[in-house]
Structure formats: structure tokens, C-alpha cells
Design an enzyme around this catalytic site. Structure first.
Site, short mmCIF file in Angstrom:
data_model
loop_
_atom_site.label_atom_id
_atom_site.label_comp_id
_atom_site.label_asym_id
_atom_site.label_seq_id
_atom_site.Cartn_x
_atom_site.Cartn_y
_atom_site.Cartn_z
N LYS A 22 -32.08 -31.07 23.18
CA LYS A 22 -32.89 -30.00 23.79
C LYS A 22 -34.14 -30.57 24.47
CE LYS A 22 -35.76 -27.49 21.01
NZ LYS A 22 -37.16 -27.51 21.42
N ARG A 93 -43.09 -22.58 25.62
CA ARG A 93 -44.22 -23.44 26.01
C ARG A 93 -43.78 -24.57 26.93
NH1 ARG A 93 -48.70 -23.37 23.31
NH2 ARG A 93 -49.05 -25.51 23.91
N ARG A 122 -51.68 -26.24 19.63
CA ARG A 122 -50.98 -26.88 20.74
C ARG A 122 -51.70 -26.77 22.09
NH1 ARG A 122 -44.64 -25.85 19.98
NH2 ARG A 122 -44.50 -27.83 21.06
N PRO A 123 -52.90 -27.38 22.20
CA PRO A 123 -53.59 -27.37 23.49
C PRO A 123 -52.86 -28.25 24.51
CG PRO A 123 -54.76 -28.77 21.92
CD PRO A 123 -53.63 -28.13 21.17
N ASP A 125 -54.84 -29.99 26.87
CA ASP A 125 -55.97 -30.69 27.50
C ASP A 125 -55.59 -32.09 27.99
OD1 ASP A 125 -55.72 -30.99 24.64
OD2 ASP A 125 -57.51 -32.24 24.69
N ASP A 306 -40.15 -32.96 13.58
CA ASP A 306 -39.07 -31.99 13.76
C ASP A 306 -38.00 -32.09 12.67
OD1 ASP A 306 -40.33 -30.99 15.97
OD2 ASP A 306 -39.12 -32.08 17.43
N ILE A 328 -48.73 -34.12 12.64
CA ILE A 328 -48.61 -33.80 14.07
C ILE A 328 -49.09 -32.37 14.37
CG2 ILE A 328 -47.06 -33.70 16.08
CD1 ILE A 328 -47.31 -36.52 14.90
#
Ligand code: EPU
Length: 418
Positions: A22, A93, A122-123, A125, A306, A328
Site C-alpha cells: 500500500k 492523509r 502528524r504535522p 512541517d 506498523d 514514531i
């Protein structure tokens, strides 16, 4: 909202095939925005997230045809818009991955800001800082991020964290820029490497893939190509855990164990052995002899976040105390209360889950709060006594193709219900 009804405790055996990755498919699909022409992609998994990315590409004007179960023909005859709308970005996202290719190809992009997420803040930047360093001007207005650049110019960049999609976005932005871009502290994940290999097949000049220093020499033009996506290492790991907990009679097929080195080593430490025959992997596991262990999730090649949730189910089955530290994402233990409802004894302190086993998992009504949390609850349900009702399975269908059918084929009693 759909649910799975799982009758646990069945003997599982047979071949369980692994789909395409994925998280390699999504950036590669986004990357077809970067050059006009016809692409052929194979080993594309049939997933909700892939459908969303395809819708997004169609929104930009691409024509997409499914030519076989896991193969697509993608025709890019020019882009009709440079804006990614809220409806699509808000449900996935990874839609933000179109920013890099649009900037590279057209010097302009407007993408709805990705919102919150179940597993953490989850930015983005680091993506934006990188685009700016390549010469783009970034503006945030009315919930959209706009980026503009007359010419992107190669630059040496240091990523404050080796973000996966950030590295991918910056590679895609840099491939058509003038000069050389160096990404230091880049993500080393196999999915980033797969995107880089795809781009190199299109004529890009990227070296250092799979290392934390990726060098991109800008080229004038890229050409579409045919490409086979790598197998999904997270799905493979999920199935190997299921196999270890159900007697080891499952042959997981289509696995690249080189992408699972840290996972394999930690499972060996627990007492699980792997029999690898080409791309087929079987585990040899005797639950009674498993030893507890401590695991920390880290960027690749560290232990993958994950696989954290699925591995917690394994640790919960082992006599003694194990620890799982999540470094994470700041909110990725939402499966733990659900596992506790099924009989586990897991305590969370900060970013550490302390797991006290063994567990006699019992079926219960539980909820999938995100994709991997859902996968862990499927495993727990399959090894539980009696029935588990797993709600919110939409999360699972984002990342596991035809899971019910594939599990039924190896003897699992699992069905989907509305
Ligand atoms: N981060 C920042 N700033 C940024 C980017 C990231 O602070 O600009 C932080 C994040 O908040 C997070 C950490 O860095 O705490 C790691 O995030 P990363 O950017 O690496 O994650 P991602 O690219 O958004 C991809 C996968 C995730 C996977 C992570 C970590 C895709 C489409 N998604 O997300 O996959 O968990 O890398 O390996 O590639 C999943 O498949 O279930 C999934 C969530």
C-alpha cells in the site's frame, strides 16, 4: 459501518498470499502526475486507500483503467486542475503526496491541509520546509496549502526527522529541478526506495536510495513506464504473526524477508524460527517455549510502528512481562484497551506498553480504531475462544485486500456483516 464476526480457535493452514505494498503504491500513483503519457502499474493492491488516490488522479484529469485484477493503465494527457480538494484529502492523509509531483511538473499546487488523525498529530512541517528550501513559496489560507515555484533549485537539505511521505514528496519535487538535491537524514523505508526505483525507470537520476543520504540530480524530462510494486512487508509481518500464533501451518507467499530484518530478529529472540523458501515463508513456533522481550519502534531499518499492534498480541500470549515502546506516533496504543477487553493484561505508561502474559483471549465486541489496530484485533479474534465482533472494519479495508476471503481460504471462520 461494517463489522467482522470472527469465530476463533479454528485450525488455520494453507497458502496466504501477500499483496502489493500500500505505502509504495500510493506515492507511485501520485507520481504519475509528474509526466504526461501512459503508465502501466502491476501488483497494485485492491484497497480503499488506492481507490481514493485513483479518484484524486481522475480529479486532476488522468484516465485510469483497471486492465487486470491488480494492474492499471494510467493515461496522463495533461492536468485539468492543480488543486486537491478537501473531500479527498480529508479521508486520506497520503493525498498530500500529490504536492511534490505537481510542484515539479507545473511549479504550482494547492492541496487541502490534512486534518487530524487517530494515531497522532502528524504535522507536515518537514515536507513544507523542504519545498521552501528547494525554492517554493508556501502559503496557508482557508484550510489549503498553496505552493508556487518558478524554478525549483537543487539544495542540500537536512530532514529534522526521517519522515516517510516527507522524503517521498521531496524526492518527487526535486527530480525535475535544476542542479543536485541532497536529502540528509532521509527515510530508508523500502517503499521510499520503490518510489525512487520507479522514478529512475522514468529517467530520473536518484542514488543513495535505501540510505539516509539520497542524492537527486535534476533531469530535464521524465517518461512514463511500466512498473511492478513491491510486496507489502507489513501485511507479510501481520500474516507471519498470525501463523506463529496458530501452529505455523500457514505458508505466507510473496514475501521479501530482506524488508523484515528487525522484525525477524525480534521474533527469533522470542523463539520463533523462519523457514524461507524463495518468496515463501513458514514459521516454526512452539507457544510454550516463547520468551518475553522488549521492543522499540523506530524508523526503518528499526522495528516498524506498523507492526507494533499486531506484535503486542503475540507478546500477550507469552508467559512473563514484555515491553513495547512506541517512538514514531504519540497516540498509537488505542488497540490496547480493546485487547484488555478481550482478556489481555496490558498497562500503558507514556509511550510504553507493559504486557503481562500469557493471555487467554476471549471473544468480545471491540472496535478497530485505525488500520493496524484493526489487524491486531483480527489476529486476537482468530485465536480467541468463541465469538468476536469487530466494528469499524472500514479502517482494515484501507490496507488489507480481500482479507475475509483470504482468511476463509486457510480455514478461518470470519464473515463480514453490515
Ligand atoms: N512528522 C513530523 N513532521 C512532518 C512529518 C512527520 O513531525 O513533516 C512526524 C509525524 O508526526 C510522526 C513521525 O514524524 O510522529 C513519522 O511520520 P512519517 O511522516 O514518517 O509518517 P507518514 O509518512 O505520515 C508513513 C506511512 C504510515 C507509517 C509511517 C511510519 C504512508 C502512506 N504512510 O506515514 O503508514 O506508519 O510512514 O512508518 O506511507 C499505515 O500504513 O498504517 C500507516 C499509518
Amino acid at each position: 459501518m461494517g463489522k467482522y464476526i470472527i469465530q476463533g480457535g479454528k485450525t488455520l493452514s494453507g497458502v496466504l498470499p501477500v499483496s502489493g505494498a500500500k505505502n509504495a503504491t500510493l506515492p507511485i500513483l501520485a507520481c504519475t502526475l509528474i509526466a504526461e503519457g501512459t503508465y502501466f502499474l502491476n501488483n497494485v493492491p485492491a484497497l480503499k486507500d488506492v481507490e481514493v488516490m485513483i479518484k484524486l488522479l481522475e480529479h486532476f484529469g488522468l484516465k485510469i483503467e483497471k486492465i487486470a485484477q491488480n494492474s492499471y493503465k494510467i493515461i496522463n494527457n495533461g492536468l485539468q486542475t492543480l488543486e486537491a480538494p478537501y473531500e479527498l484529502v480529508s479521508i486520506m492523509r497520503a493525498s498530500f503526496l500529490v504536492m511534490g509531483p505537481l510542484l515539479a511538473h507545473r511549479g504550482e499546487a494547492r492541496v487541502s491541509m490534512p486534518g487530524g488523525c487517530a494515531i497522532g498529530n502528524r504535522p507536515i512541517d518537514i515536507h513544507l520546509k523542504g519545498f521552501e528550501q528547494l525554492g517554493a513559496t508556501i502559503k496557508t489560507e482557508h484550510g489549503f496549502i498553496s505552493a508556487k515555484a518558478k524554478n525549483l533549485i537543487g539544495k542540500e537539505i537536512y530532514l529534522d526527522f526521517p519522515t516517510v511521505t516527507g522524503t517521498e514528496n521531496l524526492i518527487m519535487a526535486a527530480v525535475l529541478s535544476k542542479g543536485i538535491t541532497i536529502l540528509n537524514n532521509a527515510a530508508r523505508e523500502p517503499e521510499v526506495e520503490d518510489l525512487g526505483n520507479f522514478l529512475n525507470k522514468m529517467g530520473a537520476k536518484i542514488t543513495g536510495l535505501g540510505t539516509d543520504r539520497i542524492i537527486i540530480e535534476g533531469v530535464e524530462k521524465l517518461f512514463p513506464c511500466e512498473y511492478n510494486i513491491i510486496p507489502d512487508r507489513i501485511e507479510a509481518g501481520t500474516f507471519l504473526i498470525l501463523s506463529a500464533l496458530t501452529g505455523g501451518n500457514i505458508v505466507v507467499k510473496g514475501v521479501n524477508m530482506e524488508h523484515l530484518t528487525s522484525f525477524k530478529t525480534k521474533l527469533e529472540e522470542i523463539g520463533i524460527n523462519f523457514k524461507i523458501n524463495g518468496d515463501e515463508v513458514q514459521v516454526q513456533a512452539d507457544l510454550n517455549n516463547f520468551k518475553p522481550t522488549n521492543i522499540i519502534t523506530l524508523p526503518y531499518p528499526g522495528f516498524p510502528t506498523d507492526l507494533q499492534a499486531q506484535t503486542i498480541v503475540l507478546l500477550a500470549m507469552i508467559k512473563g512481562n514484555s515491553e513495547m515502546k512506541e517512538t514514531i506516533f504519540e497516540n498509537r496504543f488505542r488497540h490496547v484497551p480493546e485487547l484488555n477487553r478481550m482478556g489481555a493484561n496490558i498497562k500503558i505508561e507514556g509511550n510504553v506498553a507493559s504486557i503481562n502474559g500469557p493471555t487467554n483471549f476471549q471473544g468480545a465486541e471491540v472496535e478497530a480504531t485505525d488500520l493496524r489496530a484493526g489487524a491486531c484485533l483480527v489476529i486476537a479474534g482468530l485465536i480467541s475462544s468463541n465469538t468476536t465482533i469487530l466494528n469499524n472494519i472500514e479502517h482494515i479495508e484501507r490496507g488489507y485486500e480481500n482479507l475475509v476471503e483470504r482468511l476463509q481460504a486457510i480455514g478461518a471462520e470470519i464473515k463480514k456483516s453490515e
